[in-house]
Design an enzyme around this catalytic site. Sequence first.
Site, PDB file in Angstrom:
ATOM      1  N   HIS A  61      -9.394  10.866   0.951  1.00  0.00           N
ATOM      2  CA  HIS A  61      -8.430   9.776   0.865  1.00  0.00           C
ATOM      3  C   HIS A  61      -7.164  10.078   1.668  1.00  0.00           C
ATOM      4  O   HIS A  61      -6.206   9.308   1.638  1.00  0.00           O
ATOM      5  CB  HIS A  61      -8.071   9.538  -0.616  1.00  0.00           C
ATOM      6  CG  HIS A  61      -7.419   8.226  -0.888  1.00  0.00           C
ATOM      7  ND1 HIS A  61      -6.081   8.101  -1.229  1.00  0.00           N
ATOM      8  CD2 HIS A  61      -7.903   6.969  -0.882  1.00  0.00           C
ATOM      9  CE1 HIS A  61      -5.785   6.831  -1.424  1.00  0.00           C
ATOM     10  NE2 HIS A  61      -6.871   6.121  -1.216  1.00  0.00           N
ATOM     11  N   ASP A 100      17.358   9.757  -7.814  1.00  0.00           N
ATOM     12  CA  ASP A 100      18.796  10.013  -7.644  1.00  0.00           C
ATOM     13  C   ASP A 100      19.235  10.008  -6.181  1.00  0.00           C
ATOM     14  O   ASP A 100      20.294  10.571  -5.853  1.00  0.00           O
ATOM     15  CB  ASP A 100      19.180  11.351  -8.292  1.00  0.00           C
ATOM     16  CG  ASP A 100      19.081  11.315  -9.814  1.00  0.00           C
ATOM     17  OD1 ASP A 100      19.160  10.206 -10.380  1.00  0.00           O
ATOM     18  OD2 ASP A 100      18.903  12.382 -10.425  1.00  0.00           O
ATOM     19  N   LYS A 139       3.261   4.351  -1.190  1.00  0.00           N
ATOM     20  CA  LYS A 139       3.412   5.205  -2.373  1.00  0.00           C
ATOM     21  C   LYS A 139       4.716   5.984  -2.207  1.00  0.00           C
ATOM     22  O   LYS A 139       4.770   6.993  -1.501  1.00  0.00           O
ATOM     23  CB  LYS A 139       2.252   6.178  -2.534  1.00  0.00           C
ATOM     24  CG  LYS A 139       0.901   5.523  -2.842  1.00  0.00           C
ATOM     25  CD  LYS A 139       0.115   5.200  -1.606  1.00  0.00           C
ATOM     26  CE  LYS A 139      -1.262   4.646  -1.950  1.00  0.00           C
ATOM     27  NZ  LYS A 139      -1.976   4.162  -0.750  1.00  0.00           N
ATOM     28  N   HIS A 174       0.822  -1.207   0.000  1.00  0.00           N
ATOM     29  CA  HIS A 174       0.000   0.000   0.000  1.00  0.00           C
ATOM     30  C   HIS A 174       0.858   1.260   0.000  1.00  0.00           C
ATOM     31  O   HIS A 174       0.334   2.374  -0.020  1.00  0.00           O
ATOM     32  CB  HIS A 174      -0.917  -0.019   1.240  1.00  0.00           C
ATOM     33  CG  HIS A 174      -2.082   0.899   1.148  1.00  0.00           C
ATOM     34  ND1 HIS A 174      -2.292   1.933   2.043  1.00  0.00           N
ATOM     35  CD2 HIS A 174      -3.119   0.951   0.274  1.00  0.00           C
ATOM     36  CE1 HIS A 174      -3.406   2.565   1.732  1.00  0.00           C
ATOM     37  NE2 HIS A 174      -3.930   2.003   0.660  1.00  0.00           N
ATOM     38  N   LYS A 197      -4.280  10.771   4.614  1.00  0.00           N
ATOM     39  CA  LYS A 197      -3.734  10.071   5.784  1.00  0.00           C
ATOM     40  C   LYS A 197      -2.708  11.001   6.426  1.00  0.00           C
ATOM     41  O   LYS A 197      -1.503  10.805   6.340  1.00  0.00           O
ATOM     42  CB  LYS A 197      -3.059   8.758   5.402  1.00  0.00           C
ATOM     43  CG  LYS A 197      -3.960   7.785   4.601  1.00  0.00           C
ATOM     44  CD  LYS A 197      -3.689   7.887   3.125  1.00  0.00           C
ATOM     45  CE  LYS A 197      -4.311   6.772   2.320  1.00  0.00           C
ATOM     46  NZ  LYS A 197      -5.727   6.579   2.443  1.00  0.00           N
ATOM     47  N   ASP A 229       0.100  19.808  18.149  1.00  0.00           N
ATOM     48  CA  ASP A 229       0.716  21.008  18.699  1.00  0.00           C
ATOM     49  C   ASP A 229       1.311  21.864  17.583  1.00  0.00           C
ATOM     50  O   ASP A 229       0.690  22.022  16.535  1.00  0.00           O
ATOM     51  CB  ASP A 229       1.729  20.639  19.775  1.00  0.00           C
ATOM     52  CG  ASP A 229       1.053  20.072  21.029  1.00  0.00           C
ATOM     53  OD1 ASP A 229      -0.170  20.280  21.182  1.00  0.00           O
ATOM     54  OD2 ASP A 229       1.738  19.425  21.825  1.00  0.00           O
TER      55      ASP A 229
END
Length: 402
Positions: free
Chosen positions: A294, A125, A120, A118, A296, A301
Amino acid sequence: MRMTASDRLWRPGNRVELLENGEAFFPRAFAAIAEARHEILLETFILFEDKVGNELRRRIIDASRRGVRVEMTVDGYGSYDLSEDFLSGLTAAGVKFRIFDPRPTLFGMRLNVFRRLHRKLLVVDGERAFVGGINYGCDHLEDAGPLSKQDYALEVEGPVVADIRNFVSTAMHANDNGHSWSHPEVELTAAMPGDARALFLVRDNGRHSTAIEHEYRAAIRAARREIVIANAYFFPGYGFMRALVDAARRGVKVSLIGQGEPDMPFAQLAARMLYPDLVAAGVTIYEYCRRPFHGKVALIDDDWSTIGSSNLDPLSLSFNLEANVFIRDRAFNQQLRRKLDGLRQRDCRRIEARALPRRSFWRTLVAPIFYHAQRRFPTWAGLLPAHTPKVVLVATDEKQDP
């Protein structure tokens, strides 16, 4: 904020940039690929054969043909229907293309639901990395219509990129049985292009099975003023819930942003089962209603933030392979806060205590059963006939000249 147990892994001196939705993410990622000189490493859950996926393919092929070493891994569940022509064009150009846990469908249904790749991640380089929740598909662009997704990614340069690059390289080659690639580790760069401290963590099904959740919970316990969690699939375990409730009860302003127009209604139903206890403890809950959410991301603080692929549900916390970057930087924290404040003001509805369902015999009986069934689902699923996910290297032809 107080330090957590993982402070020894925090890298100082990073430049971090928030990228909102495909409109910001794809141009930056594609430009980095076009500028690559030596190496491109890419992992993604979903790669579609649409205008975004085809543009990525074109840029990757161009890079490989000009001599850049390119390796890609996609998930066999999320990217199950890539055509032979799409793949052969990549491999003919010299791209090393892997599929994580490829499996045939049964009556059109994908069966490899658990232990999905899952993450991404894109590293160019060994100097620039992209981490977040955005896949390579046009459903992350607003012009895709009402089902386009609201999401976030991070572009980062600095010492933490070596951690990301070395992890991706190791993960890609861990299952290359019989193949040998020469990929020396990249050392931490002495260059410090920014002021952000950054920590790269993964969740796997081995030694790092709880790393991301533990970092979240440590930061929640250390919170003094504010916690904002914006997560598409929110159904954490008891320990996470207890940390949030305790924070709210000791006076921390706790806010949760979830889905109001879900792409998976069952996930929204699960999250809503938690609302009464959270609201009773003083947590403010919003549902994003403009389109599917979608994201996450979270902030705590004045200087703690995180962006990555990990949801806060049983799949992400117990099965999937995930990756997040945690950031300590006031400027980035403020930028993310402005974005989330804008969502709450423009496109969210607040869940009021008076609108929550009243206690009833049915709810009193069923809600605990539902909650504990959901929470114990990973354990029960682990009792099913198991398989060890594998990575298949797609056959590579001889590299063609441009």
